[in-house]
Design a protein around this motif. Structure first.
Motif, PDB file in Angstrom:
ATOM      1  N   VAL A 195      78.308 -54.611  65.797  1.00  0.00           N
ATOM      2  CA  VAL A 195      78.803 -55.861  65.232  1.00  0.00           C
ATOM      3  C   VAL A 195      78.065 -56.116  63.925  1.00  0.00           C
ATOM      4  CG1 VAL A 195      79.057 -58.332  65.605  1.00  0.00           C
ATOM      5  CG2 VAL A 195      79.282 -56.763  67.534  1.00  0.00           C
ATOM      6  N   VAL A 196      78.821 -56.243  62.840  1.00  0.00           N
ATOM      7  CA  VAL A 196      78.250 -56.496  61.526  1.00  0.00           C
ATOM      8  C   VAL A 196      78.383 -57.968  61.168  1.00  0.00           C
ATOM      9  CG1 VAL A 196      78.434 -55.953  59.066  1.00  0.00           C
ATOM     10  CG2 VAL A 196      78.704 -54.157  60.757  1.00  0.00           C
ATOM     11  N   GLY A 197      79.504 -58.554  61.548  1.00  0.00           N
ATOM     12  CA  GLY A 197      79.737 -59.952  61.204  1.00  0.00           C
ATOM     13  C   GLY A 197      80.550 -60.646  62.273  1.00  0.00           C
ATOM     14  N   ILE A 198      80.525 -61.965  62.220  1.00  0.00           N
ATOM     15  CA  ILE A 198      81.297 -62.792  63.136  1.00  0.00           C
ATOM     16  C   ILE A 198      82.443 -63.388  62.325  1.00  0.00           C
ATOM     17  CG2 ILE A 198      81.245 -64.802  64.632  1.00  0.00           C
ATOM     18  CD1 ILE A 198      79.566 -62.474  65.656  1.00  0.00           C
ATOM     19  N   GLY A 199      83.652 -63.167  62.757  1.00  0.00           N
ATOM     20  CA  GLY A 199      84.801 -63.679  62.030  1.00  0.00           C
ATOM     21  C   GLY A 199      85.073 -65.140  62.334  1.00  0.00           C
ATOM     22  N   THR A 200      85.896 -65.726  61.497  1.00  0.00           N
ATOM     23  CA  THR A 200      86.298 -67.112  61.726  1.00  0.00           C
ATOM     24  C   THR A 200      87.751 -67.199  62.154  1.00  0.00           C
ATOM     25  OG1 THR A 200      86.867 -67.310  59.389  1.00  0.00           O
ATOM     26  CG2 THR A 200      84.657 -68.024  60.055  1.00  0.00           C
TER      27      THR A 200
END
Length: 128
Positions: A68-73
């Protein structure tokens, strides 16, 4: 950024990252225990994940390993979804039942009748 924005439910993230077509499919896969977070089996759909976590799960016949690189919105377009993870899945092994290609025919166009008969004989010997 506050702490709630840095974490997201596992089923929601899998759906955001487009690994599953619907959120309920992602939740069902997590509930059956087919998903691992940092090597530990997870059965709670609401397990929170953040950047740096490694997920392992089966998708079709392939076992996917993603970081996991980022958390989406939101569940956006594919390029936006691909920016949420780093795919660490090993490449698939080459197929074992593939017939070897005769280098004599590579790039030379259509084989002659004699070449075709020889290729058929070599293929028949290979399958024995």
């Amino acid at each position: 950024m506050n702490a709630t924005a840095e974490k997201l439910r596992l089923d929601k993230w899998l759906w955001f990252a487009r690994f599953f077509k619907t959120r309920s499919l992602a939740a069902a896969r997590v509930a059956t225990g087919d998903v691992r977070v940092n090597g530990e089996r997870v059965t709670k759909r609401a397990t929170t994940i953040g950047a740096g976590d490694v997920l392992t799960f089966a998708q079709g016949r392939v076992v996917r390993v993603v970081e996991v690189v980022g958390i989406g919105t939101r569940r956006g377009p594919a390029p936006e979804a691909q920016a949420l993870y780093n795919d660490m899945t090993p490449p698939p092994p080459p197929p074992e039942d593939a017939v070897p290609v005769n280098p004599k025919f590579e790039g030379k166009g259509r084989p002659t009748k004699r070449d075709r008969r020889q290729a058929d004989l070599s293929r028949a010997r290979h399958l024995e």
